[in-house]
Scaffold this motif. Structure first.
Motif, PDB file in Angstrom:
ATOM      1  N   VAL A  75       0.794  -1.237   0.066  1.00 23.29           N
ATOM      2  CA  VAL A  75       0.061   0.160  -0.132  1.00 23.29           C
ATOM      3  C   VAL A  75       0.823   1.334   0.036  1.00 23.29           C
ATOM      4  O   VAL A  75       0.516   2.466  -0.616  1.00 23.29           O
ATOM      5  CB  VAL A  75      -1.014   0.035   1.228  1.00 23.29           C
ATOM      6  N   LYS A  76       2.134   1.210   0.689  1.00 22.54           N
ATOM      7  CA  LYS A  76       2.757   2.487   0.583  1.00 22.54           C
ATOM      8  C   LYS A  76       3.398   2.616  -0.697  1.00 22.54           C
ATOM      9  O   LYS A  76       3.317   3.759  -1.081  1.00 22.54           O
ATOM     10  CB  LYS A  76       3.841   2.208   1.834  1.00 22.54           C
ATOM     11  N   VAL A  77       4.005   1.613  -1.260  1.00 22.08           N
ATOM     12  CA  VAL A  77       4.511   1.804  -2.893  1.00 22.08           C
ATOM     13  C   VAL A  77       3.442   2.373  -3.710  1.00 22.08           C
ATOM     14  O   VAL A  77       3.727   3.255  -4.470  1.00 22.08           O
ATOM     15  CB  VAL A  77       5.162   0.380  -3.274  1.00 22.08           C
ATOM     16  N   GLN A  78       2.212   1.765  -3.451  1.00 23.07           N
ATOM     17  CA  GLN A  78       1.081   2.266  -4.270  1.00 23.07           C
ATOM     18  C   GLN A  78       0.833   3.587  -4.043  1.00 23.07           C
ATOM     19  O   GLN A  78       0.470   4.590  -4.801  1.00 23.07           O
ATOM     20  CB  GLN A  78      -0.043   1.093  -4.187  1.00 23.07           C
ATOM     21  N   ALA A  79       0.828   4.046  -2.631  1.00 29.37           N
ATOM     22  CA  ALA A  79       0.644   5.376  -2.331  1.00 29.37           C
ATOM     23  C   ALA A  79       1.612   6.405  -2.842  1.00 29.37           C
ATOM     24  O   ALA A  79       1.128   7.401  -3.345  1.00 29.37           O
ATOM     25  CB  ALA A  79       0.588   5.438  -0.914  1.00 29.37           C
ATOM     26  N   TRP A  80       2.732   6.123  -2.641  1.00 29.55           N
ATOM     27  CA  TRP A  80       3.874   6.798  -3.432  1.00 29.55           C
ATOM     28  C   TRP A  80       3.547   7.017  -5.044  1.00 29.55           C
ATOM     29  O   TRP A  80       3.679   8.295  -5.354  1.00 29.55           O
ATOM     30  CB  TRP A  80       5.208   6.190  -3.213  1.00 29.55           C
ATOM     31  N   TRP A  84       2.597  10.456  -7.081  1.00 30.05           N
ATOM     32  CA  TRP A  84       3.206  11.269  -7.820  1.00 30.05           C
ATOM     33  C   TRP A  84       2.455  11.341  -9.151  1.00 30.05           C
ATOM     34  O   TRP A  84       2.303  12.543  -9.744  1.00 30.05           O
ATOM     35  CB  TRP A  84       4.479  10.186  -8.228  1.00 30.05           C
ATOM     36  N   GLN A  85       1.509  10.533  -9.560  1.00 35.70           N
ATOM     37  CA  GLN A  85       0.575  10.548 -10.652  1.00 35.70           C
ATOM     38  C   GLN A  85      -0.518  11.659 -10.354  1.00 35.70           C
ATOM     39  O   GLN A  85      -0.604  12.565 -11.185  1.00 35.70           O
ATOM     40  CB  GLN A  85      -0.221   9.528 -10.914  1.00 35.70           C
ATOM     41  N   CYS A  89      -0.845  15.021 -12.518  1.00 38.26           N
ATOM     42  CA  CYS A  89      -2.058  15.799 -12.969  1.00 38.26           C
ATOM     43  C   CYS A  89      -2.619  16.880 -12.213  1.00 38.26           C
ATOM     44  O   CYS A  89      -3.299  17.804 -13.031  1.00 38.26           O
ATOM     45  CB  CYS A  89      -3.030  14.552 -12.628  1.00 38.26           C
ATOM     46  N   TYR A  90      -2.388  17.178 -11.050  1.00 37.43           N
ATOM     47  CA  TYR A  90      -2.738  18.319 -10.368  1.00 37.43           C
ATOM     48  C   TYR A  90      -1.919  19.632 -11.094  1.00 37.43           C
ATOM     49  O   TYR A  90      -2.581  20.677 -11.294  1.00 37.43           O
ATOM     50  CB  TYR A  90      -2.361  18.365  -8.847  1.00 37.43           C
ATOM     51  N   CYS A  91      -0.768  19.367 -11.368  1.00 35.01           N
ATOM     52  CA  CYS A  91       0.131  20.647 -12.102  1.00 35.01           C
ATOM     53  C   CYS A  91      -0.610  20.822 -13.200  1.00 35.01           C
ATOM     54  O   CYS A  91      -0.920  22.028 -13.622  1.00 35.01           O
ATOM     55  CB  CYS A  91       1.477  20.077 -12.059  1.00 35.01           C
ATOM     56  N   ARG A  92      -1.062  19.769 -14.223  1.00 31.98           N
ATOM     57  CA  ARG A  92      -1.704  20.256 -15.263  1.00 31.98           C
ATOM     58  C   ARG A  92      -2.961  20.800 -15.196  1.00 31.98           C
ATOM     59  O   ARG A  92      -3.206  21.990 -16.127  1.00 31.98           O
ATOM     60  CB  ARG A  92      -1.806  18.717 -16.066  1.00 31.98           C
ATOM     61  N   LEU A  93      -3.699  20.277 -14.349  1.00 29.78           N
ATOM     62  CA  LEU A  93      -4.950  20.882 -14.182  1.00 29.78           C
ATOM     63  C   LEU A  93      -4.891  22.417 -13.452  1.00 29.78           C
ATOM     64  O   LEU A  93      -5.681  23.288 -13.615  1.00 29.78           O
ATOM     65  CB  LEU A  93      -5.842  20.158 -12.969  1.00 29.78           C
TER      66      LEU A  93
END
Length: 212
Positions: A75-80, A84-85, A89-93
């Protein structure tokens, strides 16, 4: 019936009652023993089940802890990765939102200027309409007043003509009555007294004759 036979008949009933009491007492002892044994067995079973439940709980806790550690790492790896994704996406938005906000502010400013111009035109047009409506209202009121005044004047002249005609008729009738009255006064020896009152609708005459 003799007394000996009655005694013999009562003895078997006493023996039967004694046997019943003994049987009830033995049944009570047996039931008490069985209840004590059942209570002891239930206590042992309860203790054994609690012990098995504790052991099962310890094993289950160890398994869950091991599984949780593995899952937590995944879960921690998936959370990281998701973070990042999401950040990308937030920067693009954010860039897209800034562009849209800039365009919207320019459009809102243009719309506000257009609305202000439209409001100014509407205010001017409403004032023109109010002035025209006030002018029409005054003209209508003046025309209505002139018409009413003309009608009232005509009615007043008609009433004056009718009253004058009635007055002339009554005056002519009064003159005729006065002439006849004077003639009767000169021809008769008596004394004639009277008075009359001329009204708009009729002539009231009161005559009193005194003979000598």
């Amino acid at each position: 019936m003799p007394i000996n036979q009655r005694v013999v008949e009562k003895e078997p009933s006493k023996e039967a009652n004694a046997k019943k009491i003994q049987a009830w007492w033995r049944g009570t002892l047996v039931r008490r023993t069985l209840l004590h044994a059942a209570l002891s067995a239930w206590i042992i079973q309860r203790w054994w089940r609690q012990k098995l439940a504790r052991q099962l709980s310890v094993k289950l806790r160890e398994v869950v802890q091991y599984y949780t550690m593995q899952e937590w790492a995944v879960v921690k790896v998936q959370a990281w990765i998701r973070m990042w994704q999401v950040h990308r996406c937030y920067c693009r938005l954010l860039n897209a939102v800034r562009i849209i906000q800039g365009y919207w502010r320019w459009l809102r400013r243009s719309l506000l200027h257009a609305a202000l111009r439209a409001w100014v035109i509407q205010c001017w047009w409403r004032s023109i309409q109010a002035k025209m409506l006030e002018k029409r209202r005054r003209l209508t009121l003046r025309l209505y007043t002139c018409q009413e005044w003309a009608v009232v004047k005509v009615q007043a002249h008609v009433r004056m003509w009718r009253a004058r005609r009635r007055f002339l008729q009554v005056r002519e009738a009064a003159c005729i009555i006065q002439a006849h009255w004077r003639w009767h006064t000169s021809q008769t020896r008596g004394l004639i007294k009277g008075h009359y009152e001329i009204r708009a609708s009729r002539l009231e005459l009161d005559i009193e004759i005194l003979l000598a």
